[in-house]
Structure formats: C-alpha cells, structure tokens
Design a protein around this motif. Structure first.
Motif, PDB file in Angstrom:
ATOM      1  N   GLN A 101       0.840  -1.214   0.000  1.00 53.56           N
ATOM      2  CA  GLN A 101       0.000   0.000   0.000  1.00 53.56           C
ATOM      3  C   GLN A 101       0.869   1.256   0.000  1.00 53.56           C
ATOM      4  N   PHE A 102       1.937   1.191   0.752  1.00 49.62           N
ATOM      5  CA  PHE A 102       2.862   2.314   0.861  1.00 49.62           C
ATOM      6  C   PHE A 102       3.489   2.609  -0.511  1.00 49.62           C
ATOM      7  N   VAL A 103       3.749   1.555  -1.273  1.00 47.95           N
ATOM      8  CA  VAL A 103       4.348   1.687  -2.603  1.00 47.95           C
ATOM      9  C   VAL A 103       3.312   2.203  -3.607  1.00 47.95           C
ATOM     10  N   GLY A 104       2.094   1.684  -3.498  1.00 53.21           N
ATOM     11  CA  GLY A 104       1.061   2.051  -4.478  1.00 53.21           C
ATOM     12  C   GLY A 104       1.482   1.620  -5.868  1.00 53.21           C
ATOM     13  N   GLU A 105       1.292   2.525  -6.819  1.00 54.07           N
ATOM     14  CA  GLU A 105       1.657   2.201  -8.211  1.00 54.07           C
ATOM     15  C   GLU A 105       2.996   2.823  -8.596  1.00 54.07           C
ATOM     16  N   ASP A 106       3.682   3.374  -7.621  1.00 53.83           N
ATOM     17  CA  ASP A 106       4.968   4.016  -7.930  1.00 53.83           C
ATOM     18  C   ASP A 106       6.020   2.987  -8.340  1.00 53.83           C
ATOM     19  N   THR A 107       6.969   3.445  -9.104  1.00 53.02           N
ATOM     20  CA  THR A 107       8.098   2.582  -9.440  1.00 53.02           C
ATOM     21  C   THR A 107       9.097   2.654  -8.290  1.00 53.02           C
ATOM     22  N   VAL A 108       9.436   1.476  -7.771  1.00 51.73           N
ATOM     23  CA  VAL A 108      10.183   1.444  -6.513  1.00 51.73           C
ATOM     24  C   VAL A 108      11.365   0.481  -6.587  1.00 51.73           C
ATOM     25  N   ILE A 109      12.449   0.871  -5.948  1.00 48.61           N
ATOM     26  CA  ILE A 109      13.524  -0.087  -5.681  1.00 48.61           C
ATOM     27  C   ILE A 109      13.499  -0.339  -4.173  1.00 48.61           C
ATOM     28  N   SER A 110      13.347  -1.602  -3.816  1.00 47.54           N
ATOM     29  CA  SER A 110      13.273  -1.972  -2.405  1.00 47.54           C
ATOM     30  C   SER A 110      14.589  -2.637  -2.005  1.00 47.54           C
ATOM     31  N   TYR A 111      15.206  -2.119  -0.947  1.00 52.77           N
ATOM     32  CA  TYR A 111      16.515  -2.613  -0.508  1.00 52.77           C
ATOM     33  C   TYR A 111      16.334  -3.586   0.660  1.00 52.77           C
ATOM     34  N   VAL A 112      16.907  -4.783   0.513  1.00 53.78           N
ATOM     35  CA  VAL A 112      16.713  -5.838   1.511  1.00 53.78           C
ATOM     36  C   VAL A 112      18.077  -6.299   2.035  1.00 53.78           C
ATOM     37  N   GLY A 113      18.126  -6.534   3.362  1.00 49.32           N
ATOM     38  CA  GLY A 113      19.420  -6.769   4.023  1.00 49.32           C
ATOM     39  C   GLY A 113      19.872  -8.214   4.114  1.00 49.32           C
ATOM     40  N   ILE A 114      19.548  -9.042   3.138  1.00 45.60           N
ATOM     41  CA  ILE A 114      20.076 -10.416   3.158  1.00 45.60           C
ATOM     42  C   ILE A 114      21.576 -10.365   2.874  1.00 45.60           C
ATOM     43  N   ARG A 115      22.334 -11.148   3.656  1.00 45.38           N
ATOM     44  CA  ARG A 115      23.804 -11.071   3.556  1.00 45.38           C
ATOM     45  C   ARG A 115      24.357 -12.098   2.568  1.00 45.38           C
ATOM     46  N   ALA A 116      25.642 -11.911   2.266  1.00 41.07           N
ATOM     47  CA  ALA A 116      26.297 -12.834   1.324  1.00 41.07           C
ATOM     48  C   ALA A 116      26.485 -14.213   1.939  1.00 41.07           C
ATOM     49  N   ASP A 117      26.479 -14.306   3.279  1.00 39.99           N
ATOM     50  CA  ASP A 117      26.657 -15.626   3.904  1.00 39.99           C
ATOM     51  C   ASP A 117      25.312 -16.271   4.250  1.00 39.99           C
ATOM     52  N   GLU A 118      24.261 -15.864   3.566  1.00 33.16           N
ATOM     53  CA  GLU A 118      22.933 -16.460   3.785  1.00 33.16           C
ATOM     54  C   GLU A 118      22.341 -16.934   2.457  1.00 33.16           C
ATOM     55  N   PRO A 119      23.018 -17.833   1.773  1.00 32.77           N
ATOM     56  CA  PRO A 119      22.511 -18.226   0.441  1.00 32.77           C
ATOM     57  C   PRO A 119      21.140 -18.883   0.507  1.00 32.77           C
ATOM     58  N   GLN A 120      20.816 -19.454   1.699  1.00 31.67           N
ATOM     59  CA  GLN A 120      19.539 -20.166   1.811  1.00 31.67           C
ATOM     60  C   GLN A 120      18.367 -19.219   2.031  1.00 31.67           C
ATOM     61  N   ARG A 121      18.663 -17.985   2.375  1.00 28.58           N
ATOM     62  CA  ARG A 121      17.574 -17.049   2.686  1.00 28.58           C
ATOM     63  C   ARG A 121      17.003 -16.390   1.434  1.00 28.58           C
ATOM     64  N   GLU A 122      15.722 -16.177   1.486  1.00 28.02           N
ATOM     65  CA  GLU A 122      15.094 -15.448   0.388  1.00 28.02           C
ATOM     66  C   GLU A 122      14.275 -14.320   0.987  1.00 28.02           C
ATOM     67  N   GLY A 123      14.393 -13.159   0.427  1.00 32.19           N
ATOM     68  CA  GLY A 123      13.615 -12.038   0.946  1.00 32.19           C
ATOM     69  C   GLY A 123      12.246 -12.016   0.288  1.00 32.19           C
TER      70      GLY A 123
END
Ligand code: SF4
Length: 264
Positions: A101-123
């Motif tokens: 909802q916060f994004v709405g229809e805007d074009t957005v780049i979302s930054y997520v803090g998954i690290r390089a030593d977490e290959p199993q994680r998915e945001g």
C-alpha cells in the motif's frame, strides 16, 4: 518537462540488526532513500527505542506503517486464531500488505538486508511489477562480521534485546526459541503474561492453541532451569563479553526459517 514520477528508493527497518546495518550502509549512497517501519503494535520496547535511535542517526523520519490496524485488529478478524508458521496471516497483514500500500503504483527499488553468507535465505519479493528488489550486502559480499562492524562503528551497536533474544519481531512471535520465551519472562514479565492470555484450550475438540510447540507458556516456564541449562550447553557460552560477542556466536537464528520480513 516529463510528468513521470521519479523512482522511489525504499528501505524497511525491522528493528533487527541486518536492516539497521543496511540503512547505515546505504545512507550516503542513496540520499533520497525513504525509510519505513511496519509496527505490529506488539513490538518490544527495545525495538521501538532502537528504531528511534536509527531515525536520529539517519537524520530522517522513519515512516510508521499500520496506523490504527495492529495485531489485535487482525486477530479479531481471524476469529482469534493465533498465527503460526503454517498460517502466517500476521506477516501478510502487518508487513506485506502495508508495504504494498505504501508503494502504491509508484516505481520502486526496495533494498533488503540479506547477507552474502545467507545463500539459503530469500527475501520477500513482491509480485507487483513496479517493485524491484535489490540486495546490496549480497551483491557486495558482506557477511555477518561486516554487519556487526558497521553497527559498532556507527556507535549504534545492537538493539538491547540482544541480551536475551536474537531476533526482532512481536514479543509473542511463534518463531521464538524456548530460551527466548524464558528471556521474555525474565525481561518483560508483563508481556509474557499478555502472551499467555492468547493461548487457548478448546474443550469441544480438546485442541490446545499454544505459541510454543508442544507446550503452554506455563508449562515452558515451569522447566525454565532445564531450558537455560540446555541452552548454555548448546552455545558453550559462559558469559559473553558484550552484545557483539553474543551476536557473533549466536548463529542459530540465521539457520531457522523465521520471519525474514519481520526479523531481518
Ligand atoms: S514477528 Fe512473528 S508474530 Fe510478528 S508478524 Fe512477524 S511472524 Fe508474525
């Protein structure tokens, strides 16, 4: 002149260490960054305090999502059925939907803090075509020790709940380990009592609804000494020197399937 809206850059803080470190890491790289925090209404006081400290550090407002619609609101909507790893309505309603909802229809780049030593994680990757997700820590090869260094060098350090808990999120989160429930009991007894009130026994079906698998919070606390002894043995930690020491040694939180959106 073009009417096109500029691309928005968004970074969600969870109150956890990785998203905080990412905010620090990106602060000067993307000055137009918008920061937000989806408050579930069931956050720990230490989390709220840390988010306020982050706002001071970043010199920007951290926009609070979920105004007026907290956990209790959605609990009623779900006929008082507690969320669980299988029925994670809390994440959908309190984290995902408010974000979209916060994004709405805007074009957005979302930054997520998954690290390089977490290959199993998915945001969380939105299926909305106007949201592009990026992972600066992964892209730049930053691992857990780097994240702790970033927090340390900023002067912010770790949120205080790290003294007894390894993740952010709601005080009653069902992803908590047994030892973290003991931590809640000892650090926030009133919140522990509140969590207990949500547990139920359905006389008709004989089914119990408990936060922690296989036992009620009363039963869990009755054997708190055993839980503490086992945890100390598992961690082989006598007395960590400081919070960074705790965070570095505590790798269990990175290996479970806990809520990435809430706890990153
Ligand atoms: S922290 Fe836990 S209880 Fe709270 S919204 Fe996330 S998964 Fe649900």
């Amino acid at each position: 002149m073009s009417d096109e809206k500029p691309v928005r850059h968004l970074l969600g803080l969870s109150g956890g260490k990785d998203s905080a470190a990412l905010a620090i890491y990106m602060r000067d790289k993307v000055p137009e960054m918008e920061y937000f925090f989806a408050d579930t209404g069931a956050e720990l006081p230490e989390t709220l305090e840390f988010v306020d400290l982050m706002a001071d550090y970043l010199g920007k407002e951290i926009i609070r999502l979920n105004a007026g619609r907290d956990f209790d609101y959605y609990l009623k909507l779900h006929s008082n059925y507690l969320p669980s790893a299988q029925q994670r309505w809390c994440t959908i309603n309190l984290k995902l939907k408010p974000f979209e909802q916060f994004v709405g229809e805007d074009t957005v780049i979302s930054y997520v803090g998954i690290r390089a030593d977490e290959p199993q994680r998915e945001g969380y990757i939105s299926t909305k075509p106007n949201i592009k997700t990026c992972f600066p820590f992964k892209d730049d090869g930053l691992v857990k020790a780097d994240i702790l260094r970033i927090l340390d060098e900023s002067g912010l350090g770790l949120p205080k709940y790290y003294e007894w808990r390894s993740r952010s999120g709601c005080y009653f989160c069902f992803y908590q380990r047994k030892i973290e429930w003991v931590g809640l009991y000892e650090n926030h007894p009133e919140k522990f009592e509140m969590a207990k009130q949500f547990e139920k026994y359905d006389e008709k079906s004989g089914k119990r609804y408990t936060w922690s698998q296989g036992e009620s919070l009363d039963e869990l606390i009755a054997r708190k000494d055993e839980i503490k002894a086992r945890s100390a043995l598992n961690n082989k930690v006598t007395k960590p020197k400081n919070l960074m020491d705790v965070a570095l040694k505590d790798s269990e939180d990175d290996d479970d399937d806990s809520c990435l959106i809430c706890m990153l």
